[in-house]
Each structure stands twice: as structure tokens, then as C-alpha cells.
Write a protein that holds these residues in place. Structure first.
Motif, PDB file in Angstrom:
ATOM      1  N   PHE A  68       0.795  -1.345   0.076  1.00  0.00           N
ATOM      2  CA  PHE A  68      -0.250   0.111   0.151  1.00  0.00           C
ATOM      3  C   PHE A  68       0.739   1.410  -0.098  1.00  0.00           C
ATOM      4  CE2 PHE A  68      -2.703  -3.200   2.740  1.00  0.00           C
ATOM      5  CZ  PHE A  68      -3.363  -3.363   1.397  1.00  0.00           C
ATOM      6  N   ARG A  69       2.048   1.030   0.760  1.00  0.00           N
ATOM      7  CA  ARG A  69       2.818   2.306   0.574  1.00  0.00           C
ATOM      8  C   ARG A  69       3.508   2.485  -0.549  1.00  0.00           C
ATOM      9  NH1 ARG A  69       1.679   5.855   3.688  1.00  0.00           N
ATOM     10  NH2 ARG A  69       3.784   6.610   3.901  1.00  0.00           N
ATOM     11  N   ASP A  70       3.987   1.411  -1.463  1.00  0.00           N
ATOM     12  CA  ASP A  70       4.663   1.622  -2.512  1.00  0.00           C
ATOM     13  C   ASP A  70       3.837   2.359  -3.617  1.00  0.00           C
ATOM     14  OD1 ASP A  70       6.804   0.540  -1.552  1.00  0.00           O
ATOM     15  OD2 ASP A  70       6.516  -1.690  -2.387  1.00  0.00           O
ATOM     16  N   LYS A  71       2.569   2.285  -3.836  1.00  0.00           N
ATOM     17  CA  LYS A  71       1.648   2.705  -4.556  1.00  0.00           C
ATOM     18  C   LYS A  71       1.892   4.432  -4.584  1.00  0.00           C
ATOM     19  CE  LYS A  71      -2.706   2.284  -5.142  1.00  0.00           C
ATOM     20  NZ  LYS A  71      -2.811   1.908  -6.483  1.00  0.00           N
ATOM     21  N   SER A  72       1.711   4.951  -5.914  1.00  0.00           N
ATOM     22  CA  SER A  72       2.025   6.315  -6.049  1.00  0.00           C
ATOM     23  C   SER A  72       0.453   7.131  -6.519  1.00  0.00           C
ATOM     24  CB  SER A  72       2.908   6.637  -7.142  1.00  0.00           C
ATOM     25  OG  SER A  72       3.207   8.033  -7.212  1.00  0.00           O
ATOM     26  N   PRO A  73       0.108   7.984  -5.644  1.00  0.00           N
ATOM     27  CA  PRO A  73       0.401   8.329  -4.312  1.00  0.00           C
ATOM     28  C   PRO A  73       0.276   7.145  -3.327  1.00  0.00           C
ATOM     29  CG  PRO A  73      -1.892   9.347  -4.856  1.00  0.00           C
ATOM     30  CD  PRO A  73      -1.261   8.431  -5.972  1.00  0.00           C
ATOM     31  N   ALA A  74       1.174   7.162  -2.416  1.00  0.00           N
ATOM     32  CA  ALA A  74       0.895   6.210  -1.289  1.00  0.00           C
ATOM     33  C   ALA A  74      -0.266   6.409  -0.576  1.00  0.00           C
ATOM     34  CB  ALA A  74       2.146   6.442  -0.436  1.00  0.00           C
ATOM     35  N   LEU A  75      -0.632   5.070   0.009  1.00  0.00           N
ATOM     36  CA  LEU A  75      -2.051   5.160   0.509  1.00  0.00           C
ATOM     37  C   LEU A  75      -1.602   5.398   2.517  1.00  0.00           C
ATOM     38  CD1 LEU A  75      -3.656   2.131  -1.219  1.00  0.00           C
ATOM     39  CD2 LEU A  75      -3.672   4.306  -1.860  1.00  0.00           C
ATOM     40  N   THR A  76      -2.830   5.908   2.944  1.00  0.00           N
ATOM     41  CA  THR A  76      -2.773   6.065   4.306  1.00  0.00           C
ATOM     42  C   THR A  76      -3.243   4.621   4.913  1.00  0.00           C
ATOM     43  OG1 THR A  76      -3.275   8.227   4.079  1.00  0.00           O
ATOM     44  CG2 THR A  76      -3.459   7.113   6.210  1.00  0.00           C
ATOM     45  N   VAL A  77      -2.478   4.108   5.738  1.00  0.00           N
ATOM     46  CA  VAL A  77      -2.830   2.854   6.277  1.00  0.00           C
ATOM     47  C   VAL A  77      -2.981   2.948   7.762  1.00  0.00           C
ATOM     48  CG1 VAL A  77      -1.962   0.421   6.693  1.00  0.00           C
ATOM     49  CG2 VAL A  77      -1.303   1.642   4.646  1.00  0.00           C
ATOM     50  N   ASP A  78      -4.168   2.129   8.374  1.00  0.00           N
ATOM     51  CA  ASP A  78      -4.577   2.346   9.800  1.00  0.00           C
ATOM     52  C   ASP A  78      -4.725   0.902  10.091  1.00  0.00           C
ATOM     53  OD1 ASP A  78      -5.107   3.300  12.288  1.00  0.00           O
ATOM     54  OD2 ASP A  78      -6.806   4.248  11.819  1.00  0.00           O
ATOM     55  N   ILE A  79      -4.624   0.661  11.469  1.00  0.00           N
ATOM     56  CA  ILE A  79      -4.666  -0.744  12.031  1.00  0.00           C
ATOM     57  C   ILE A  79      -5.690  -0.898  13.198  1.00  0.00           C
ATOM     58  CG2 ILE A  79      -3.554  -2.707  12.834  1.00  0.00           C
ATOM     59  CD1 ILE A  79      -1.048  -1.905  11.300  1.00  0.00           C
ATOM     60  N   HIS A  80      -6.581  -1.674  13.447  1.00  0.00           N
ATOM     61  CA  HIS A  80      -7.390  -1.986  14.438  1.00  0.00           C
ATOM     62  C   HIS A  80      -7.174  -3.349  14.684  1.00  0.00           C
ATOM     63  CE1 HIS A  80     -10.755  -2.250  17.162  1.00  0.00           C
ATOM     64  NE2 HIS A  80     -10.686  -0.771  17.379  1.00  0.00           N
ATOM     65  N   ASP A  81      -7.284  -3.627  15.993  1.00  0.00           N
ATOM     66  CA  ASP A  81      -7.227  -5.010  16.139  1.00  0.00           C
ATOM     67  C   ASP A  81      -8.405  -5.922  16.562  1.00  0.00           C
ATOM     68  OD1 ASP A  81      -8.284  -4.155  18.554  1.00  0.00           O
ATOM     69  OD2 ASP A  81      -6.492  -4.215  20.138  1.00  0.00           O
ATOM     70  N   GLY A  82      -9.668  -5.276  16.229  1.00  0.00           N
ATOM     71  CA  GLY A  82     -10.789  -5.941  16.308  1.00  0.00           C
ATOM     72  C   GLY A  82     -11.228  -6.141  17.610  1.00  0.00           C
ATOM     73  N   GLY A  83     -10.701  -5.834  18.515  1.00  0.00           N
ATOM     74  CA  GLY A  83     -11.245  -5.852  20.279  1.00  0.00           C
ATOM     75  C   GLY A  83     -12.640  -5.105  20.537  1.00  0.00           C
ATOM     76  N   ASP A  84     -12.824  -4.292  19.927  1.00  0.00           N
ATOM     77  CA  ASP A  84     -13.983  -3.401  20.324  1.00  0.00           C
ATOM     78  C   ASP A  84     -14.937  -3.054  19.197  1.00  0.00           C
ATOM     79  OD1 ASP A  84     -15.974  -1.949  21.360  1.00  0.00           O
ATOM     80  OD2 ASP A  84     -14.746  -0.671  22.616  1.00  0.00           O
ATOM     81  N   ASN A  85     -15.915  -4.028  18.868  1.00  0.00           N
ATOM     82  CA  ASN A  85     -16.724  -3.605  17.602  1.00  0.00           C
ATOM     83  C   ASN A  85     -17.444  -2.212  17.923  1.00  0.00           C
ATOM     84  OD1 ASN A  85     -15.964  -6.007  16.377  1.00  0.00           O
ATOM     85  ND2 ASN A  85     -18.286  -6.962  16.518  1.00  0.00           N
ATOM     86  N   ALA A  86     -17.664  -1.812  19.007  1.00  0.00           N
ATOM     87  CA  ALA A  86     -18.410  -0.587  19.006  1.00  0.00           C
ATOM     88  C   ALA A  86     -17.405   0.872  18.508  1.00  0.00           C
ATOM     89  CB  ALA A  86     -18.774  -0.209  20.306  1.00  0.00           C
ATOM     90  N   GLU A  87     -16.187   0.418  18.938  1.00  0.00           N
ATOM     91  CA  GLU A  87     -15.235   1.514  18.555  1.00  0.00           C
ATOM     92  C   GLU A  87     -14.763   1.318  17.195  1.00  0.00           C
ATOM     93  OE1 GLU A  87     -11.188   0.716  20.050  1.00  0.00           O
ATOM     94  OE2 GLU A  87     -10.640   2.731  20.227  1.00  0.00           O
ATOM     95  N   ILE A  88     -14.837   0.028  16.552  1.00  0.00           N
ATOM     96  CA  ILE A  88     -14.566  -0.072  15.024  1.00  0.00           C
ATOM     97  C   ILE A  88     -15.447   0.754  14.323  1.00  0.00           C
ATOM     98  CG2 ILE A  88     -14.576  -1.761  13.163  1.00  0.00           C
ATOM     99  CD1 ILE A  88     -13.601  -4.191  15.116  1.00  0.00           C
TER     100      ILE A  88
END
Length: 627
Positions: A68-88
């Protein structure tokens, strides 16, 4: 240099077009995986330990993120651990692509959390792209689990389920069965259930499915062994279907599903109105390629791909284009003054103001597309040029992606009717009666055929009736529309047809101002009077309007009030065209030309002259021929 670059440019094909339409516009990615450390974990007090077994191998995570970072323009990447569905839920709307781990649970059964996330995501108004990432060796299990959780249940009638259960109990007691319920469940596993759902979408009856589909062969064998009749087989089938639907969420039933399961093609995918889901094993880290190939396997229609390119261009150049569009401040200042001065009183409420904003939005969108549409046009030209049909008329081209069945031989061409309805009509809009509004009066359909300048509320108050302003009424001319099933080429080109789409039935009704084919008929018209100067408020795509008509049915003239509903509207150019055609009908001049007799009449008269008719019956025959 340019020649070298042109030579290196790949020849456009479906995967390349899909890449441009759906993959290149992606700007952000959200990864939901309990084995990926979040930024909060990495930069928080806990920190991130590379050798901790709870995390995926760093090399694997790096390969996924790096693509995802190698694309031009590079993509913004975020990560979630899936622990809290309400927060997701707070994260889901932010990303163009979701990479979702199938196994968010620490142990089996897997897929429950992932399914819940997808149900929420696909209920949004965005078209979402998803790749389900899994450690399982076989994609069949995650595919079936996800799809079964998204479908709406169809076997929710408790009485039928109970009857099916009692049927199985009776068979168990009377027959040679080890466990008939277990055998029926085994015969109708997930694959058979999904085959039945797909058959149901093609209007296949339960009995046809049991008799003809290979996925129902084991179930059919059980029915034959039990000696069940057709109705009993359907009850047992209903019971078996209900066993798969315990985790399904009841929806409105309008969501359309298409899918390709593992084994049907090289790519597994699910397509709903809310998004597209591709499936990949975690050994495969080239997720964008997997998504592109799955999208190509879906075969999106050319119209959808062009639309996607337009959205991408608006997203990319929208702010700059808006700045250019709004540069004429005087024009927009004048528009806003009109908006402030609009009438918000009376029964119609803010309908006038709403109509002005709708018109402004339409003009603004048109001007915006003028600025950003060039690349979308180029994409459309490239798409048509690389369609296989362009070089070989016999080859199956992109037109097959629409999945439009051919019209029955000798039957109505439904495709043409739908096209004519699409280009000539639109949903009801406005705040007062306008030319082209289609009014439902009981079972009859009428079209407003008065000029727009005569329909403005509280203007031209002396037209049609003395004192119309005191009666708060707006006189208008309406022409009756006749249902016509015998529509030919000449009728469509006669400028007298109206094509109206019933969205609930997805059917197009054809009407004409003439009851029969040909130009000798006369239109049926009435002078009608709309209450409240013809003002109305659109609700649920229709608008109620009180009208009055002059009736002589009682032997004297009297005013009759009628409840009318505006159910559709001709686009302005089509309304003007119809009014122009009717104007010719209303202004025709009766000349004293004498038409030559019909050939049959002339022959009969000539015969009567040569050989005089001597009896009364013969005279009647000649008179009958002469009309």
C-alpha cells in the motif's frame, strides 16, 4: 521518448480497466487483524515486541503494508485489532479499502466478529471494497460463513418449521433411519443451501430445485426413501433451510447478492449493493492484485466503471473545480437572494425553497462535471475501444456484463421500453404544477399540458376562470393517457408516447395520447383546476394534489372535486415536445376537401351502377360497404 513510453503502455483489457476504475482511486486502507499491533500499541506504554508470538511474523506484516505504501500516491494505512466492535464503527467510514481478518476470535467458531463488522459496513451508503484475509487452508469455510451471515433469512415461518420437524419425527418413528435429522442436515449443507438461494433468484420453484439440481441429489434420495409427496418434501426442505439461518439478520430484503464461491472460478467474491468482498489466504500478501482480479471476475458493467471514474475525478479534483465553478460570485449571490425570498408559508411549506436548492445542485453538478469529466470521458472511450465486440462483432463483449436477457421472439422489447422511460421521465420534483407532471386520477393517468408560464402560482390569475385568485385555484389543461400494448416503431416516433417506470415492480407501462394507433384519433382533454394554485409537497416520491373538474353527467354543469396524485414527470424537453404535438392537434383546421372513396367502396358503387340493384336487400349491401 514518447514513442518508447507509448510502446511500453499495456494494451487495455478488463483487468486494466478495473484497476483504473476501482483500485487506482483507493487512498486509504484500514486493516482489522488481532495479530497486527495497532499504532497505539506500538507507540504506547506497552510497546511492541517483534518476537512476541501473539503478533504475526514481522516480514508478513511488512509485505502487506508495504504494497500500500509503494503505490503512487502512497496510501494511508490504519490498523485496528478488532477487539471492540463499538469502537470499530468509528473507523469504518474513513477508509476506501478494508482488509479484514476472518479469525478475530481466539478460538473456534471463527468468523462471527468479522461477519458483524461486515453487516455494519455494507449497510452504509458507500460502495465498500473489502478483502477478507484468512489463515485457513480452504477458503470454502470462511466464504460460506460470511455469505450466510449477510443473507436475509427466507425460512422464518415458525409454523412451517414445526410442521417440517414433525414430519421428520414421524419418518424416524416409522422408517429405518439411524438419525433422519442428521441425514437431512448433511444432505443440505452450506453449498446446497447457497445453490438453492441462487436458484430462488432465478425464480426456480422448490420442487424444481429438488428434482433437477445436483446439489439437491442427496436430499431427493431421502425424500424418495421416506416416500414423501411433493408438499412433504417442500416442508422438509424448509426445515433444512431454517437450520442455516439462525445467525442471519433480518433485513429489508431489497439487497441483491451475487457471488462466486471457491471452486466456481479462480477467485472467490461476494457482491452486494453495499460493496464488494474478495477472499485471500494470508500466504498471499498481494491483496490489491487479488482484489483487482476478483473485481474483473465479477464483470462490472461499463456504466458502473465509468461512474466509478467520475467519482474518482470529483474526489481528486473536486476542490479545485469547485473553486473555479464558484468564481462567478454575482451569479451565486443572485441565486442566494432568490433562495431567501422564496415562499415557505402555506401547506407546501418549504417546497419552493427545496426546489430552488435542487435546481442549484443540478446546475452545480453539471458545471462540476464539465471541469472534471475529461478523464472520465477518455476512460469511457478507452473502454469501448477495447471491448472485444469492437474488433469482432460475434465475440461476447462488455455488453454481456449487464446480464440483460434477450426479448422473447415476437414479444415486447423490454430493453427499449426501459431505455425510453429512463431518458424521458424523472421522479416528481418542484413545488407547483408544471408541464409534464403525470397525474393519477383513480385508475386513469393524465398529463399536464399547459405551458410553464401559465402554471406559476398567483400569476396570470384570469386564465381559464374568472376570479381564480379568489378561489385559490390554478386552471390547467390535462390530456388523458391511454394504456397501449401494441406499440410499434411509428408510435414511438410519433411524439405522442409516454413511458413510465414502476420502480416497485421494475416494469415500464406504455401510454399514448391516442387510444389507437394512427393519426386520425383525437386526444381526450379536460380543463382542470388545481387547489392552492397548484402547490404541493413531494413525499415518498409522489405528491398529492386536490383538483376540480367540470362535469355534465347530471344534466347540468357542476364542479366535482377529485383527489389526484402526481406519480411521475416528463423531462422538460419531452414535456415541451408533447405540448407542441398536442398544439397541432388542438389547432387543426377543418377544410372542405373531398377525399376519394376507398377502393372497395368505389368497386361496389361501380357494380351497382353497371347492374342496377333491384331489391331492397341489395341496396342495403351497397350502403353497408359505402359506410
Amino acid at each position: 521518448m514518447n514513442d518508447v513510453m507509448a510502446a511500453a503502455e499495456p494494451i487495455a483489457n478488463l483487468p486494466i480497466l478495473v484497476q483504473e476504475a476501482f483500485i487506482d482511486p483507493i487512498r486509504s486502507v484500514l486493516i482489522i487483524d488481532d495479530r497486527y499491533p495497532t499504532w497505539d500499541t506500538i507507540f504506547g506504554k506497552e510497546g511492541y515486541e517483534r518476537n512476541d508470538k501473539r503478533w504475526a511474523p514481522p516480514e508478513q506484516m511488512h509485505r502487506v503494508v508495504q504494497q500500500f505504501r509503494d503505490k503512487s500516491p502512497a496510501l494511508t494505512v490504519d490498523i485496528h485489532d478488532g477487539g471492540d466492535n463499538a469502537e470499530i464503527s468509528r473507523y469504518l467510514h474513513q477508509s476506501d479499502l478494508l482488509v479484514l481478518d476472518y479469525q478475530l476470535e481466539p478460538k473456534e467458531p471463527y468468523g462471527i466478529k468479522a461477519s458483524q463488522i461486515l453487516v455494519k459496513l455494507l449497510a452504509s451508503t458507500h460502495f465498500n471494497l473489502v478483502v477478507v484475509h484468512t489463515d485457513t487452508d480452504d477458503l470454502v469455510t470462511p466464504f460460506n460463513t460470511i455469505l450466510l451471515s449477510l443473507l436475509s433469512p427466507i425460512a422464518s415461518d415458525g409454523s412451517k418449521v414445526t410442521m417440517g420437524s414433525k414430519l421428520l419425527e414421524k419418518a424416524q418413528e416409522e422408517g429405518d433411519w439411524e438419525d433422519i435429522e442428521a441425514e437431512v442436515e448433511e444432505a443440505m449443507r452450506e453449498g446446497s443451501y447457497l445453490a438453492y438461494r441462487r436458484a430462488l433468484d432465478k425464480n426456480v420453484s422448490p420442487s424444481q430445485f429438488i428434482d433437477d439440481y445436483p446439489e439437491a441429489a442427496k436430499f431427493k434420495a431421502i425424500c424418495e426413501k421416506a416416500g414423501w409427496k411433493a408438499g412433504e418434501c417442500r416442508l422438509a426442505l424448509y426445515w433444512a433451510l431454517s437450520k442455516h439461518e439462525t445467525r442471519m439478520v433480518k433485513t429489508d430484503g431489497k439487497t441483491q447478492f451475487r457471488w462466486s464461491s471457491p471452486g466456481e472460478s479462480d477467485h472467490a467474491w461476494i457482491r452486494t449493493s453495499g460493496g464488494f468482498i474478495a477472499f485471500a489466504k494470508k500466504q498471499n500478501t498481494q491483496l490489491l492484485d487479488t482484489l483487482r482480479d476478483a473485481l474483473a471476475d465479477w464483470k462490472p458493467s461499463p456504466s458502473r466503471m465509468i461512474s466509478s471514474r467520475i467519482r474518482a475525478e470529483i474526489s481528486s479534483l473536486g476542490v479545485m473545480a469547485e473553486d473555479t465553478t464558484f468564481s462567478d460570485r454575482r451569479a451565486y449571490w443572485k441565486y442566494y437572494q432568490e433562495l431567501l425570498a422564496s415562499d415557505v408559508t402555506g401547506e407546501a411549506g418549504d417546497s419552493q425553497r427545496r426546489t430552488l436548492i435542487e435546481a442549484h445542485a443540478a446546475r452545480h453538478t453539471e458545471r462540476l462535471l464539465d471541469k472534471v469529466g475529461a478523464k472520465a470521458v477518455e476512460f469511457g472511450l478507452k473502454l469501448v475501444k477495447c471491448d472485444p465486440t469492437s474488433s469482432d462483432p460475434a465475440a461476447p463483449g462488455f455488453a454481456s456484463h449487464y446480464e440483460v436477457p434477450p426479448s422473447a421472439e415476437g414479444g415486447t422489447d423490454l430493453t427499449i421500453n426501459h431505455y425510453n422511460a429512463y431518458i424521458s421521465t424523472k421522479p416528481v420534483s418542484g413545488w407547483h404544477l408544471q408541464p409534464g407532471h403525470l397525474l393519477k386520477l383513480g385508475r386513469e393517468l393524465w398529463v399536464c399540458a399547459s405551458p410553464a408560464c401559465d402554471l406559476v402560482p398567483e400569476q396570470k390569475t384570469q386564465i381559464g376562470i374568472t376570479g381564480s385568485s379568489k378561489a385559490k385555484t390554478k386552471p390547467f389543461l390535462a390530456v388523458k393517457l391511454h394504456v397501449r400494448d401494441d406499440v410499434g416503431r411509428a408510435d414511438v416516433n410519433s411524439n405522442t408516447m409516454v413511458f413510465l417506470l414502476d420502480e416497485q415492480k421494475n416494469e415500464v407501462a406504455t401510454y399514448s395520447v391516442f387510444e389507437k394507433s394512427g393519426e386520425n384519433a383525437s386526444p381526450v382533454w379536460r380543463m382542470m383546476f388545481a387547489d392552492n394554485f397548484g402547490k404541493f409537497k413531494v413525499q415518498d416520491k409522489v405528491a398529492d394534489l386536490g383538483i376540480s373538474v367540470i362535469s355534465g353527467e347530471s344534466g347540468t354543469l357542476e364542479v366535482k372535486p377529485i383527489k389526484a396524485t402526481i406519480v411521475g414527470q416528463l423531462r422538460y424537453e419531452y414535456a415541451l415536445n408533447l405540448i407542441n404535438k398536442l398544439g397541432i392537434e388542438f389547432t387543426r383546421i377543418g377544410l372542405d376537401f373531398v377525399a376519394p372513396p376507398d377502393k372497395a367502396i368505389a368497386t361496389a358503387i361501380a357494380a351497382a351502377i353497371v347492374e342496377p340493384v333491384k331489391d331492397e336487400a341489395g341496396l342495403k349491401d351497397v350502403a353497408a360497404v359505402a359506410g
